[in-house]
Design an enzyme around this catalytic site. Structure first.
Site, PDB file in Angstrom:
ATOM      1  N   SER A 180      33.386 -24.577   1.974  1.00 48.12           N
ATOM      2  CA  SER A 180      31.994 -24.131   1.931  1.00 48.12           C
ATOM      3  C   SER A 180      31.169 -24.925   0.986  1.00 48.12           C
ATOM      4  O   SER A 180      31.622 -24.930  -0.201  1.00 48.12           O
ATOM      5  CB  SER A 180      31.809 -22.649   2.112  1.00 48.12           C
ATOM      6  OG  SER A 180      32.220 -22.224   1.151  1.00 48.12           O
ATOM      7  N   GLY A 181      30.024 -25.299   0.965  1.00 49.52           N
ATOM      8  CA  GLY A 181      29.135 -25.767  -0.012  1.00 49.52           C
ATOM      9  C   GLY A 181      28.996 -27.570   0.119  1.00 49.52           C
ATOM     10  O   GLY A 181      28.468 -28.014  -0.436  1.00 49.52           O
ATOM     11  N   CYS A 182      29.797 -27.913   1.286  1.00 51.09           N
ATOM     12  CA  CYS A 182      29.771 -29.374   1.398  1.00 51.09           C
ATOM     13  C   CYS A 182      29.167 -29.627   2.630  1.00 51.09           C
ATOM     14  O   CYS A 182      29.158 -29.023   3.688  1.00 51.09           O
ATOM     15  CB  CYS A 182      31.275 -30.151   1.680  1.00 51.09           C
ATOM     16  SG  CYS A 182      31.920 -29.783   0.337  1.00 51.09           S
ATOM     17  N   GLU A 183      28.090 -30.656   2.415  1.00 50.56           N
ATOM     18  CA  GLU A 183      27.066 -31.235   3.326  1.00 50.56           C
ATOM     19  C   GLU A 183      28.147 -31.873   4.648  1.00 50.56           C
ATOM     20  O   GLU A 183      27.730 -31.401   5.768  1.00 50.56           O
ATOM     21  CB  GLU A 183      26.254 -32.223   2.949  1.00 50.56           C
ATOM     22  CG  GLU A 183      25.300 -32.908   3.907  1.00 50.56           C
ATOM     23  CD  GLU A 183      24.426 -33.972   3.247  1.00 50.56           C
ATOM     24  OE1 GLU A 183      24.556 -35.060   3.563  1.00 50.56           O
ATOM     25  OE2 GLU A 183      23.793 -33.621   2.318  1.00 50.56           O
ATOM     26  N   SER A 184      28.851 -32.446   4.336  1.00 43.50           N
ATOM     27  CA  SER A 184      29.828 -33.038   5.147  1.00 43.50           C
ATOM     28  C   SER A 184      31.090 -32.260   5.614  1.00 43.50           C
ATOM     29  O   SER A 184      31.462 -31.424   4.684  1.00 43.50           O
ATOM     30  CB  SER A 184      30.447 -34.380   4.965  1.00 43.50           C
ATOM     31  OG  SER A 184      30.924 -34.689   3.688  1.00 43.50           O
TER      32      SER A 184
END
Length: 142
Positions: A54-58
């Site tokens: 979690s916290g990743c754009e991709s």
């Protein structure tokens, strides 16, 4: 243990040395993409919701296993640049002990690579989320 992310034995020091030889952000960017291409593709069966960072754009999948005190880290992403960033992180952490992961000076490593200030805020946050996930798991084993 899984194969090394680069297919050969390469460490953070090697990554720093290669990046130091490159001139300009465009050359560094191309090198990061090249390392990402060498990152083994994760088996589809491992790409489950529970291993998404979690916290990743991709999308980033991260599977961590501690075997005989050393971490085996498998990771993948649907974004080329993120695959390269993952490979750089794995050069620092894969195969290391929890203690070695805890003691590794990651801010200095990234400073030497001259990458963070060239990443978009969302990519930088995603990179930090990947690192935080690895470090949290490693610290839980200390």
């Amino acid at each position: 243990m899984a194969s090394n992310p680069f297919g050969t034995d390469i460490h953070a020091e090697d990554v720093v040395a290669v990046m130091a030889e490159l001139k300009g952000w465009e050359d560094r960017y191309r090198q990061v993409i090249q390392w990402g291409k060498k990152l083994p593709v994760m088996e589809e069966a491992l790409k489950q919701e529970k291993v998404l960072v979690s916290g990743c754009e991709s999308s980033v999948w991260l599977v961590l296993n501690c075997d005989n005190g050393h971490w085996d880290i498998q990771a993948d992403s649907d974004a080329r640049i993120v695959r390269g960033l993952i490979a750089i992180v794995l050069a620092a952490f894969n195969g290391k002990t929890s203690q070695q992961i805890a003691e590794f000076d990651l801010p200095h490593y990234f400073e030497q690579l001259n990458l963070i200030n060239h990443l978009s805020p969302s990519r930088g946050n995603g990179l930090q989320a990947i690192v935080a996930t690895i470090r949290e798991r490693a610290m839980s084993e200390l």
